[in-house]
Design a protein around this motif. Structure first.
Motif, PDB file in Angstrom:
ATOM      1  N   LYS A 185      41.836  38.270  33.944  1.00 16.73           N
ATOM      2  CA  LYS A 185      41.517  39.779  33.767  1.00 16.73           C
ATOM      3  C   LYS A 185      42.452  40.790  34.629  1.00 16.73           C
ATOM      4  O   LYS A 185      42.664  41.682  33.773  1.00 16.73           O
ATOM      5  CB  LYS A 185      39.975  39.859  34.207  1.00 16.73           C
ATOM      6  CG  LYS A 185      39.224  41.190  33.810  1.00 16.73           C
ATOM      7  CD  LYS A 185      37.973  41.212  34.366  1.00 16.73           C
ATOM      8  CE  LYS A 185      37.289  42.709  33.886  1.00 16.73           C
ATOM      9  NZ  LYS A 185      38.013  43.658  34.431  1.00 16.73           N
ATOM     10  N   ASP A 219      44.486  43.455  32.577  1.00 22.38           N
ATOM     11  CA  ASP A 219      44.332  44.738  33.009  1.00 22.38           C
ATOM     12  C   ASP A 219      45.550  45.688  33.436  1.00 22.38           C
ATOM     13  O   ASP A 219      45.993  46.800  33.125  1.00 22.38           O
ATOM     14  CB  ASP A 219      43.168  45.303  33.954  1.00 22.38           C
ATOM     15  CG  ASP A 219      41.845  44.861  33.362  1.00 22.38           C
ATOM     16  OD1 ASP A 219      41.680  44.611  32.077  1.00 22.38           O
ATOM     17  OD2 ASP A 219      40.927  44.278  34.358  1.00 22.38           O
ATOM     18  N   ASP A 242      39.110  35.750  36.961  1.00 21.92           N
ATOM     19  CA  ASP A 242      39.392  37.139  37.542  1.00 21.92           C
ATOM     20  C   ASP A 242      40.953  37.495  37.560  1.00 21.92           C
ATOM     21  O   ASP A 242      41.399  38.467  37.475  1.00 21.92           O
ATOM     22  CB  ASP A 242      38.937  37.000  39.176  1.00 21.92           C
ATOM     23  CG  ASP A 242      37.461  37.291  39.247  1.00 21.92           C
ATOM     24  OD1 ASP A 242      36.605  37.530  38.260  1.00 21.92           O
ATOM     25  OD2 ASP A 242      36.900  36.752  40.308  1.00 21.92           O
ATOM     26  N   GLN A 284      39.243  37.279  29.936  1.00 19.04           N
ATOM     27  CA  GLN A 284      37.967  37.468  30.636  1.00 19.04           C
ATOM     28  C   GLN A 284      37.784  36.211  31.308  1.00 19.04           C
ATOM     29  O   GLN A 284      36.828  36.020  31.970  1.00 19.04           O
ATOM     30  CB  GLN A 284      36.865  38.225  29.894  1.00 19.04           C
ATOM     31  CG  GLN A 284      36.964  39.278  29.056  1.00 19.04           C
ATOM     32  CD  GLN A 284      37.350  40.371  30.048  1.00 19.04           C
ATOM     33  OE1 GLN A 284      36.880  40.596  30.978  1.00 19.04           O
ATOM     34  NE2 GLN A 284      38.528  41.202  29.897  1.00 19.04           N
TER      35      GLN A 284
END
Length: 539
Positions: A230, A234, A227, A224
């Motif tokens: 992350k 993901d 960006d 986290q």
């Protein structure tokens, strides 16, 4: 029917009883070493609401297990002790007795194969005969080592893609005949230096796995941090879930058995003709057993050690990232450091790592930014800006033909210099020259260095011998102008901590680089303490 119900109930109650037993993570076991001079956590599980009593070194600590059965106590600042003592933990009638407990310095050893390789794995014949004397040194060290106050706990390999596991296999070993060969080679020579210099027990928590990326060692929360991280996390987890959903065990096994049958025919034919058999096929593993998924090794292995009391971390990793987002390595490695500090509850936890050693054939012409290996090693240099960190430069002790160089002796020693200087206040010159800044003066670039020690020199190192000064020009400096065309440069030591670089055909230089290659054979800038300069670029 009654017998079936009774059996089911018996199993259920047996499971509850097993879960509710007083238990400790496996790292808390006979022969363990506890960190001196700071609070030392001890934790485990028991019946919810059980009162826990832990006793060691004259300290008695109590806690009550929470609703999940978890508990923790902290011993306060223990003094170093080579005395073999007992630590006890009890909950009601249950009692755990841990024998031969010492107090000293505890360091975590993380990374991939160059940290993972044991002394036993390193002692084999060198691929290049010129390094055989180093292999022989390792063999003799295994035979002669006998130090029961130097110990290692090796964490077993385990993956977990989705959750952090509280337990992993592992066992304590002593640096004595019959056990020392299992020590991490890099860790062993680091710890051996600490034993010699500090005179207290030393322990290594060896948590590593060959061939692994940096990303699996970062906890999920660490992704986290930005960006970009992350998004990476993901995407990787989404891809994993899709692969797992499509997994067909029967089809995979059928494909493997077909490949195995075909291989056997070829292997038999090769044997009949006196030729080498082809590589035996391996059955594909379930996607969730991959060790390349982000956070999966933190979850499966490292988390089982958190928050064991440690002084710091030594790290040797990056080879696998040369072809896996090398441009992102600085950010991801920096997040790993921050995350581990948070998990071990030490914002100032000492963290030292190895810059990748030279590997592959030396380059004849200057290389550009496309080389993933040098991108990673320069990223490692830039992360030294973080406080309480340091880097062992290894560009003079690698092997062109072996990604696992034999010389872990100097690797461990150079890591130990950082620890002795920073963590133990010995005020040593702990590094070779590290780029500080530069200034363009006409057609020349003046480069200044930190860690110049008592001065700069052109040096040469042979195997395990200390580096010596040589009367030869500095090599492996590159320079370019506005056109971006790199040329080998002339470089001269022009001050105690500076080098002046130029090229006769570049009147307006823009940038300088040094040792910019996976194997910068001949790079020879050292300080007079015999430590080599790191790869760098001035922009």
């Amino acid at each position: 029917m009654k017998r079936i119900i009774g059996a089911v109930l018996a199993l259920c109650f047996t499971g509850v009883s097993s879960w509710a037993e007083l238990q400790l993570p496996r790292v808390f076991a006979d022969h363990m070493v506890l960190q001196r001079g700071q609070d030392v956590p001890l934790w485990g599980t028991a019946d919810p609401g059980a009162e826990i009593v832990a006793e060691f070194a004259g300290q008695k600590r109590t806690a009550v297990a929470d609703k999940a059965g978890k508990w923790r106590v902290d011993f306060q600042s223990l003094e170093a002790s080579a005395e073999s003592r007992v630590l006890t933990v009890s909950a009601g009638d249950e009692r755990i007795r841990i024998s031969d407990v010492l107090v000293g310095e505890v360091w975590l050893c993380g990374g991939q194969s160059n940290m993972d390789f044991s002394l036993n794995m390193l002692k084999g014949k060198a691929r290049d005969p010129q390094y055989e004397p180093v292999a022989e040194y390792l063999r003799k060290e295994i035979q002669s080592a006998d130090d029961p106050l130097f110990r290692q706990f090796k964490v077993g390999r385990q993956v977990s893609a989705y959750e952090a596991l509280s337990e992993a296999a592992g066992v304590w070993k002593l640096a004595v005949p019959g056990q020392v060969q299992e020590f991490s080679g890099t860790g062993y020579f680091f710890g051996r230096e600490l034993r010699r210099e500090l005179g207290v027990p030393v322990a290594l928590l060896s948590c590593n796995w060959g061939g692994t990326l940096v990303e699996p060692w970062i906890p999920a929360a660490g992704f986290q941090a930005s960006d970009a991280m992350k998004s990476y996390y993901d995407e990787q987890l989404s891809e994993l879930k899709n692969k797992a959903a499509a997994w067909d065990e029967a089809a995979v096994r059928a494909k493997y058995e077909k490949q195995l049958a075909e291989w056997k025919v070829k292997a038999d034919a090769a044997e009949a003709n006196g030729k080498k058999a082809p590589r035996k096929p391996r059955m594909a593993e379930h996607p969730e057993r991959s060790n390349r998924i982000p956070a999966t090794l933190y979850n499966g292995m490292l988390h089982s050690l958190v928050p064991y009391g440690i002084k710091g971390v030594i790290w040797y990793q990056g080879e696998s990232n040369r072809a896996h987002y090398p441009e992102a390595y600085a950010e991801r490695f920096s997040v790993l450091i921050d995350s581990w500090r948070e998990r071990f509850e030490q914002d100032d936890l000492y963290f030292y790592w190895c810059q990748l050693a030279k590997y592959t054939d030396p380059v004849e012409q200057p290389v550009g930014d496309e080389d993933g290996w040098v991108t990673v090693i320069d990223a490692q240099r830039r992360v030294t800006a973080k406080p309480n960190t340091g880097m062992a430069v290894l560009n003079d002790i690698g092997e062109a033909k072996d990604i696992h160089p034999k010389n872990k002796v100097d690797v461990g020693r150079r890591l130990s210099l950082w620890a002795l200087d920073q963590a133990y206040g010995r005020e040593l010159v702990c590094s070779g020259p590290l780029y500080r800044d530069s200034e363009i003066r006409g057609n020349k670039v003046v480069v200044r260095f930190d860690y110049a020690g008592s001065g700069l020199m052109a040096g040469r190192k042979h195997l395990l011998d200390p580096a010596v000064e040589v009367d030869e020009p500095l090599k492996r400096f590159q320079i370019c102008g506005a056109d971006g065309v790199w040329q080998w440069a002339t470089a001269e030591i022009s001050g105690p901590d500076e080098v002046t670089v130029w090229h006769a055909d570049i009147p307006q230089p823009v940038e300088v680089r040094y040792a910019w290659a996976a194997n910068a054979e001949g790079a020879n800038l050292y300080n007079r303490e015999g430590l080599p300069a790191s790869v760098f670029k001035t922009r």
